[in-house]
Design an enzyme around this catalytic site. Structure first.
Site, mmCIF file in Angstrom:
data_model
loop_
_atom_site.group_PDB
_atom_site.id
_atom_site.type_symbol
_atom_site.label_atom_id
_atom_site.label_comp_id
_atom_site.label_asym_id
_atom_site.label_seq_id
_atom_site.Cartn_x
_atom_site.Cartn_y
_atom_site.Cartn_z
ATOM 1 N N SER A 120 20.654 57.096 29.616
ATOM 2 C CA SER A 120 19.600 56.935 30.619
ATOM 3 C C SER A 120 18.244 56.777 29.966
ATOM 4 O O SER A 120 17.290 56.365 30.621
ATOM 5 C CB SER A 120 19.544 58.178 31.502
ATOM 6 O OG SER A 120 20.798 58.466 32.039
ATOM 7 N N HIS A 141 23.625 50.432 31.377
ATOM 8 C CA HIS A 141 23.239 51.594 32.177
ATOM 9 C C HIS A 141 23.704 51.416 33.614
ATOM 10 O O HIS A 141 23.053 50.754 34.417
ATOM 11 C CB HIS A 141 21.708 51.756 32.090
ATOM 12 C CG HIS A 141 21.180 52.977 32.740
ATOM 13 N ND1 HIS A 141 19.885 53.094 33.193
ATOM 14 C CD2 HIS A 141 21.775 54.161 33.033
ATOM 15 C CE1 HIS A 141 19.707 54.281 33.733
ATOM 16 N NE2 HIS A 141 20.841 54.944 33.644
#
Ligand code: NAD
Length: 284
Positions: A120, A141
């Site tokens: 992240s 992601h």
């Protein structure tokens, strides 16, 4: 060369979702975790989520079993990363842990395998530098919950090749997602913008501005957000939020990213959100 065989490292919240979506779209998936218990739980979670898709008429009953049949699990991470086209790492958001996983991948994955991280906030460029093949390393992601959320933020490290980027974007689209390419800066786009909002909501709670329900209702009805920031933090995991804020604070050096003391306190208490049954809200 299209990507058919995928290994996912980490069978937690994100890893089981990535395995689910990849298998549902016909890929052969190897789900890897240190813990056999986690892998059992991950398989059960995927089964339950597939049942829900069948009940809603979004998946044929036969496809449920075929999807599960394409997922194998193993606790042998080093052996499990060999013989695949792409690996997605989804272990906890700790830089040293990710570096060591990428060193393992570098040592054991076939040449030409794409080494992706679901991080992240940790620098893809730095992760890539731990390997002898930084051109094959990229950020992929996915958002939580993976089977539902459309976005994959694709993060190019400094050395990521055009070919690696092209193949990764192509895979994300083949999995039914929309890929958005961004450059490698702390938090990329998603968490650079989201985490300060969550952190501010926690600080507002700490300062007694309003109760959790009220804070979330203001943001839902007033800003048209589908979820309030505190419920979203509970969904992401408060430990994950804290880890991301620490990266933003350290890497960007600006106090606007300083994690709220109340967030630290909840994490210290083990109130991690949905996954522990309690965060800003309670879950049965
Ligand atoms: P999680 O804690 O739910 O799962 C992590 C899993 O990794 C656990 O099952 C753990 O047993 C396993 N693990 C730990 N060390 C390992 C090792 N050495 N080898 C193999 N497996 C190992 O975490 P998560 O929420 O799924 O997050 C994973 C990654 O995805 C993090 O980088 C996080 O920042 C990122 N991410 C999370 C979210 C979210 O909403 N939770 C969203 C996007 C990205």
């Amino acid at each position: 060369m299209s990507i058919q065989r995928i290994a996912v490292i980490g069978g937690g919240t994100m890893g089981n979702g990535i395995a689910h979506v990849a298998a549902q779209h016909g890929r052969d998936v190897r789900l890897l975790d240190l813990s056999a218990e986690v892998l059992e739980r991950a398989t059960a979670t995927i089964g339950k989520n597939l049942d829900r898709q069948v009940a809603k008429g979004r998946l044929e009953p036969g496809d449920r079993d075929a999807t599960l049949g394409r997922i194998e699990t193993s606790t042998d991470v080093a052996a499990g990363v060999a013989g695949v086209d792409l690996i997605v790492e989804a272990v906890p958001e700790k830089a040293e842990l990710k570096y060591s996983i990428f060193e393992t991948m570098d040592a054991h994955a076939d040449p030409g395998t794409i080494l992706a991280s679901n991080t992240s906030s940790i620098s893809i460029t730095e992760i890539a530098a731990r390997t002898q093949r930084p051109e094959d390393v990229i950020g992929m992601h996915f958002m939580n919950p993976v089977p539902i959320m459309k976005l994959v933020e694709v993060i190019r490290g400094l050395a990521t090749s055009d070919e690696t980027t092209r193949r990764t974007v192509e895979l994300a689209e083949a999995l039914g997602k929309t890929a958005v390419e961004v450059n490698d800066f702390p938090g990329f786009v998603s968490n650079r913008v989201l985490m300060p909002m969550i952190n501010e909501a926690v600080t507002a709670l700490m300062e007694g501005v309003a109760e959790p329900e009220a804070i979330d209702t203001v943001m839902k009805l007033g800003m048209n957000h589908p979820m309030g920031p505190l419920a979203l933090a509970d969904l992401i995991g408060l430990d994950t939020c804290l880890n991301i804020l620490e990266v933003l604070h350290r890497e960007l050096g600006d106090d606007r990213y300083r994690p709220s003391p109340l967030l630290r306190k909840y994490v210290a208490a083990g109130w991690l959100g949905r996954k522990s049954g309690r965060g800003f809200f309670e879950y049965s």
